[in-house]
Scaffold this motif. Structure first.
Motif, short mmCIF file in Angstrom:
data_model
loop_
_atom_site.label_atom_id
_atom_site.label_comp_id
_atom_site.label_asym_id
_atom_site.label_seq_id
_atom_site.Cartn_x
_atom_site.Cartn_y
_atom_site.Cartn_z
N ASP A 185 -0.63 -5.65 -5.36
CA ASP A 185 0.17 -4.58 -5.97
C ASP A 185 0.35 -3.52 -4.90
O ASP A 185 -0.64 -2.96 -4.41
CB ASP A 185 -0.56 -4.02 -7.19
CG ASP A 185 0.24 -2.92 -7.89
OD1 ASP A 185 1.46 -2.86 -7.71
OD2 ASP A 185 -0.38 -2.13 -8.63
N SER A 186 1.59 -3.25 -4.50
CA SER A 186 1.86 -2.33 -3.39
C SER A 186 2.93 -1.32 -3.74
O SER A 186 3.84 -1.62 -4.51
CB SER A 186 2.35 -3.12 -2.17
OG SER A 186 1.40 -4.05 -1.75
N PRO A 187 2.86 -0.16 -3.11
CA PRO A 187 3.95 0.80 -3.26
C PRO A 187 5.11 0.37 -2.36
O PRO A 187 4.93 -0.37 -1.40
CB PRO A 187 3.34 2.11 -2.76
CG PRO A 187 2.27 1.69 -1.81
CD PRO A 187 1.76 0.36 -2.31
N GLN B 34 6.48 0.63 -7.30
CA GLN B 34 5.38 -0.32 -7.08
C GLN B 34 5.91 -1.73 -7.34
O GLN B 34 6.83 -1.90 -8.15
CB GLN B 34 4.23 -0.06 -8.06
CG GLN B 34 3.54 1.26 -7.91
CD GLN B 34 2.50 1.24 -6.82
OE1 GLN B 34 2.54 2.09 -5.95
NE2 GLN B 34 1.59 0.30 -6.83
#
Length: 153
Positions: free
Chosen positions: A112-114, A99
Motif C-alpha cells: 500500500d503506497s502513496p 494511495q
C-alpha cells in the motif's frame, strides 16, 4: 442536584438519532465523490498511469544497476485523496494524490503506497497521458514536461 438521566432513559432518542444519521453517513462519501468527479480520468486511466509510472521507475533503476527490468506490475485499489487542475504544457492537466495497492510481477507481497501523478488531457479530451516534470524550464521559466501515452486497455 438534578438526577442524571440513566442510559435506559436516553436509549430510544439515541436510536432515533442513529436511525437518520447512519444512512446519512453512508451516503455522504458517495455524494462527495460525485461532486469531485468532474474532469476526473476514468479508473482505467489511473491504473494505467500508475502501472506505467512503476515500469518507468523500475526501468531506470534496472538500467542504472545494469539489471534486467521485471515484468508489468499489478495495480489495484486506487484511492484518490486530492485532485487539482493545472496546465501541463499547452494542454489541461491534473495533479492527483492518493494511495494505491500494488505488487511486482511474480511477487506475492502487495504494498500500500502513496502516489502523486500528473496526467495531461489529450487534444480532444478523450485520452490521457502520464506527465512527468523534466527538471528543466522553458524560455519563459515555465516547467517543461515529459509525457507518455497511457497503454490501451
Amino acid at each position: 442536584m438534578p438526577a442524571l438521566p440513566s442510559s435506559a432513559q436516553s436509549g430510544p432518542p439515541l436510536r432515533r438519532w442513529w436511525g437518520w444519521l447512519l444512512p446519512l453517513l453512508l451516503l455522504l462519501p458517495l455524494a462527495l465523490t460525485g461532486c469531485s468527479g468532474v474532469g476526473q480520468p476514468p479508473r482505467s486511466a489511473l491504473l494505467g498511469a500508475l502501472e506505467l509510472q512503476i515500469q518507468l521507475t523500475q526501468g531506470a533503476i534496472a538500467e542504472a544497476l545494469a539489471l534486467e527490468a521485471g515484468g508489468a506490475p499489478e495495480v489495484s485499489r486506487v484511492r484518490v485523496a486530492e485532485q487539482e487542475s493545472l496546465p501541463i504544457g499547452e494542454a489541461k492537466g491534473l495533479r492527483i494524490v492518493g494511495q494505491f495497492d500494488w505488487r511486482l510481477a511474480g511477487d506475492p507481497i502487495r504494498v500500500d503506497s502513496p502516489f502523486e501523478l500528473y496526467l495531461q488531457r489529450g487534444e480532444k479530451g478523450q485520452s490521457w497521458r502520464l506527465a512527468r516534470p523534466s527538471g528543466a524550464a522553458g524560455e519563459n521559466g515555465v516547467q517543461l514536461w515529459i509525457t507518455d501515452p497511457l497503454p490501451a486497455g
